[in-house]
Design an enzyme around this catalytic site. Structure first.
Site, PDB file in Angstrom:
ATOM      1  N   LYS A 197      84.358 -52.038  15.485  1.00 59.13           N
ATOM      2  CA  LYS A 197      85.015 -51.978  16.780  1.00 59.13           C
ATOM      3  C   LYS A 197      85.183 -50.520  17.215  1.00 59.13           C
ATOM      4  CE  LYS A 197      89.330 -53.302  19.021  1.00 59.13           C
ATOM      5  NZ  LYS A 197      90.569 -54.064  18.969  1.00 59.13           N
TER       6      LYS A 197
ATOM      7  N   GLU B 174      84.381 -46.248   5.858  1.00 62.35           N
ATOM      8  CA  GLU B 174      83.530 -47.021   4.949  1.00 62.35           C
ATOM      9  C   GLU B 174      82.247 -47.451   5.659  1.00 62.35           C
ATOM     10  OE1 GLU B 174      86.715 -47.465   5.574  1.00 62.35           O
ATOM     11  OE2 GLU B 174      87.852 -47.902   3.748  1.00 62.35           O
TER      12      GLU B 174
ATOM     13  N   GLY C 131      90.291 -56.831  15.730  1.00 60.02           N
ATOM     14  CA  GLY C 131      89.253 -56.879  14.692  1.00 60.02           C
ATOM     15  C   GLY C 131      89.220 -58.203  13.950  1.00 60.02           C
ATOM     16  N   ARG C 132      90.405 -58.679  13.528  1.00 60.28           N
ATOM     17  CA  ARG C 132      90.429 -59.907  12.713  1.00 60.28           C
ATOM     18  C   ARG C 132      90.267 -61.167  13.557  1.00 60.28           C
ATOM     19  NH1 ARG C 132      94.885 -56.963  12.766  1.00 60.28           N
ATOM     20  NH2 ARG C 132      96.824 -57.751  13.652  1.00 60.28           N
TER      21      ARG C 132
ATOM     22  N   GLU D 295      97.361 -59.230   7.764  1.00 58.09           N
ATOM     23  CA  GLU D 295      97.297 -58.076   8.668  1.00 58.09           C
ATOM     24  C   GLU D 295      98.052 -58.385   9.960  1.00 58.09           C
ATOM     25  OE1 GLU D 295      93.870 -54.854   8.721  1.00 58.09           O
ATOM     26  OE2 GLU D 295      93.446 -56.324  10.268  1.00 58.09           O
TER      27      GLU D 295
ATOM     28  N   HIS E 103      91.320 -74.776 -13.315  1.00 57.39           N
ATOM     29  CA  HIS E 103      91.133 -74.319 -14.698  1.00 57.39           C
ATOM     30  C   HIS E 103      91.540 -72.865 -14.842  1.00 57.39           C
ATOM     31  CE1 HIS E 103      89.081 -78.072 -15.684  1.00 57.39           C
ATOM     32  NE2 HIS E 103      88.711 -78.019 -14.413  1.00 57.39           N
TER      33      HIS E 103
ATOM     34  N   LYS F 227      94.700 -44.332   5.185  1.00 58.10           N
ATOM     35  CA  LYS F 227      93.515 -43.669   5.757  1.00 58.10           C
ATOM     36  C   LYS F 227      93.772 -42.174   5.907  1.00 58.10           C
ATOM     37  CE  LYS F 227      92.003 -47.634   8.534  1.00 58.10           C
ATOM     38  NZ  LYS F 227      91.741 -48.166   9.861  1.00 58.10           N
TER      39      LYS F 227
HETATM   40  O1  F6P Z   1      91.795 -50.755   8.759  1.00 56.49           O
HETATM   41  C1  F6P Z   1      91.957 -52.040   9.231  1.00 56.49           C
HETATM   42  C2  F6P Z   1      90.966 -52.360  10.307  1.00 56.49           C
HETATM   43  O2  F6P Z   1      91.242 -51.639  11.451  1.00 56.49           O
HETATM   44  C3  F6P Z   1      90.930 -53.848  10.596  1.00 56.49           C
HETATM   45  O3  F6P Z   1      91.928 -54.245  11.474  1.00 56.49           O
HETATM   46  C4  F6P Z   1      89.553 -54.006  11.141  1.00 56.49           C
HETATM   47  O4  F6P Z   1      89.139 -55.335  11.135  1.00 56.49           O
HETATM   48  C5  F6P Z   1      88.778 -53.131  10.182  1.00 56.49           C
HETATM   49  O5  F6P Z   1      89.646 -52.060   9.901  1.00 56.49           O
HETATM   50  C6  F6P Z   1      87.458 -52.622  10.674  1.00 56.49           C
HETATM   51  O6  F6P Z   1      87.599 -51.851  11.828  1.00 56.49           O
HETATM   52  P1  F6P Z   1      86.346 -51.462  12.721  1.00 56.49           P
HETATM   53  O7  F6P Z   1      85.732 -52.727  13.226  1.00 56.49           O
HETATM   54  O8  F6P Z   1      86.870 -50.598  13.816  1.00 56.49           O
HETATM   55  O9  F6P Z   1      85.365 -50.723  11.840  1.00 56.49           O
END
Ligand code: F6P
Length: 546
Positions: free
Chosen positions: A206, A212, A267-268, A353, A384, A512
């Protein structure tokens, strides 16, 4: 709004809880042959049975009254009307617009968003058709065989879960990969499985700034250019999904190959947006539309059904009942459907979240407990492993059991055995085993005297452990769309009751910030300084020669 615990319904529930706490579900079922009928609802091919919950008619009525007094219907209306309900980020919350199959206008700041939503869907259809028909060719003119989605959190969990869940509908000639973890092992492993000439990377973020994702994307880009020997190859092997056109173009992806979404999609909550591109590529647009239709049907239900029949509201209230009145800390998802093996991970982000908050909408510390620790996994495997705690542990853990009545891969007796286990576990948690029953069993096995008395307490199951069973005929795109939307709205309704904003996530920021400070120290670009003794020592340990 006022503090939820000051609401009259909340206080009435507190008083009634003292009565319910002494009741056992086993006795409630024995005394009431209509319990299932009153405490279950159908939604198309979905059956939601909440009769195995520790509620009386009075508790249910009071819970519904709580939703009314907490103004859940008004919050639903505000959200669906595009108001700025995410007040800390000053954003509307309109994932419902992404699946608004009625196409009724939905306005954000006076502008109907539906034309843009439909235009992006059309872009996704064209692109996915080209990939699926072999018309989109790689740099060396070969058709795409591997699709690698690079994203994390909401830009990973939803598409990955849906592609797995609906694999029987997928194109078997495409191999889908999802890279999220910045641990180099993840991307390295996936790249060894891919041929650069036939691989498409979807960089999904987003913000297009997530450390990452950008690290993984740069590694993938370098690999591709190295393997194909030409920067120009990037245009044929990379597309982006983002709200950040400038970031996408800075990365070197042509914005013509960017699929847009908007800041009013959290995002979620984004799998319904262009973040769903891997889903569309794998399943085809028609199945994606069915997924959207299923979600839209649940949206309409949530918006229009009376509270006492409103499934997201009912699930939300049951959660509040255990968290705030019984002191339950967690909620377990027990999935008896291998295709839904990633659902608990997906729901974990959605729930934790969204509702893992301790400051209310008025900026004050909450006085009640909010979102639960959501966990779970494949139910049959869990039997199990962790079910011991569910049956005889000291924690009360309300459970959701999910199972399809029919398997897409009928294999001998597997499915009836799976279902028998699912049904048995929900029954066992509810009825338990009394001391008298355990004693009779031990006597039957020939035990008596001290030997029996010593073993007896271990053989007793307290029962009275609540669960919801969500059974569906088959896992279709439509059904899955409805199921996910059900949980989304449940989380939202709980947030409304607790008076918290379910749509921001400030709690992810601090880690972060600190990671950005630590990185140059780890790399030896800056002296290690300014941390506590523990962090400093750990950094120094990581810097020791290998
Ligand atoms: O760090 C959390 C977050 O912002 C989530 O809410 C989101 O889904 C994820 O990181 C990834 O964010 P982006 O789509 O901006 O890379």
């Amino acid at each position: 709004m006022s503090v939820p615990s000051n609401l009259p319904a909340w206080q009435a529930l507190q008083a009634h809880h003292a009565v319910v706490a002494d009741l056992h579900l086993r006795d409630m079922f024995a005394a009431d042959p209509d319990r299932f009928t009153r405490f279950s609802r159908r939604f198309g091919d979905l059956l939601v049975d909440f009769s195995k919950h520790r509620i009386t008619d009075e508790a249910f009525g009071l819970l519904i009254e709580l939703a009314r007094q907490a103004q859940v219907p008004a919050w639903i209306e505000r959200t669906f009307n595009g108001e700025i309900v995410n007040h800390t980020e000053k954003r509307a919350v309109l994932h419902i617009a992404l699946r608004n199959r009625s196409n009724r206008p939905i306005f954000v700041k006076g502008q109907d968003v539906m034309p843009e939503v439909n235009a992006v869907l059309e872009h996704m259809r064209k692109f996915s058709d080209q990939i699926r028909r072999g018309k989109w060719r790689g740099f060396t003119d070969k058709r795409i065989r591997d699709v690698v989605n690079i994203g994390i959190g909401g830009s990973d969990l939803g598409p990955k879960m849906i592609c797995q869940a609906l694999e029987p509908y997928g194109d078997p000639s495409l191999r889908m990969h999802f890279v999220s973890n910045v641990d180099g092992a993840h991307i390295s492993h996936v790249l060894t499985e891919c041929d650069p000439e036939t691989t498409l990377f979807i960089v999904a973020s987003k913000t297009f700034t997530t450390q990452e994702t950008m690290t993984n994307a740069h590694t993938a880009r370098a690999w591709l250019v190295r393997e194909l020997g030409d920067e120009a190859a990037v245009a044929k092997h990379f597309v982006a999904v983002s709200t950040n056109a400038a970031g996408v173009s800075k990365f070197g992806i042509d914005t013509a190959n960017m699929f847009e979404f908007w800041d009013w999609v959290g995002g979620r909550y984004s799998l319904w947006s262009a973040i769903g591109l891997p889903i569309v590529v794998y399943l085809g647009m028609d199945h994606f539309i069915e997924l959207l239709e299923g979600a839209h049907a649940m949206d309409e239900h949530f918006r229009t059904a009376p509270l006492e029949d409103n499934l997201p509201v009912i699930l939300a209230l049951l959660g509040v009942w255990y968290i705030d009145f019984f002191g339950a800390d967690s909620q377990v998802m027990l999935v008896y459907d291998d295709y839904l093996r990633s659902l608990p991970d997906y729901l974990q982000q959605l729930d934790m979240e969204s509702n893992g908050k301790s400051i209310d909408r008025d900026g004050k510390p909450v006085k009640i407990d909010t979102g639960p620790i959501l966990w779970g996994g494949l139910g049959n495997n869990g039997q199990h492993a962790f079910y011991q705690l569910l049956h005889q542990g000291t924690h009360l853990v309300p459970a959701d059991f999910l199972a399809p009545a029919h398997s897409p891969v009928p294999t001998g007796d597997h499915h009836p055995i799976l279902l028998a286990n699912c049904l048995a576990q929900a029954e066992a948690m509810m009825v338990g085993k009394t001391e008298a029953q355990a004693r009779a069993e031990l006597e039957k096995q020939g035990l008596s005297g001290d030997a029996l008395e010593q073993l007896l307490p271990y053989k007793v199951f307290p029962g009275n452990r609540p669960s919801t069973s969500l059974f569906y005929r088959r896992l279709t795109p439509q059904l899955l769309g409805s199921l996910i939307a059900l949980y989304e709205h449940k989380v939202f309704a709980q947030g409304a009751i607790w008076n918290i904003n379910s749509f921001d996530q400030w709690g992810v920021e601090l880690g972060k910030q600190l990671a950005n400070a630590i990185l140059p120290e780890l790399k030896g670009e800056r002296p290690v300084a300014g941390h506590d003794a523990s962090t400093m020592a750990l950094i120094k340990f990581c810097r020791e020669e290998d």
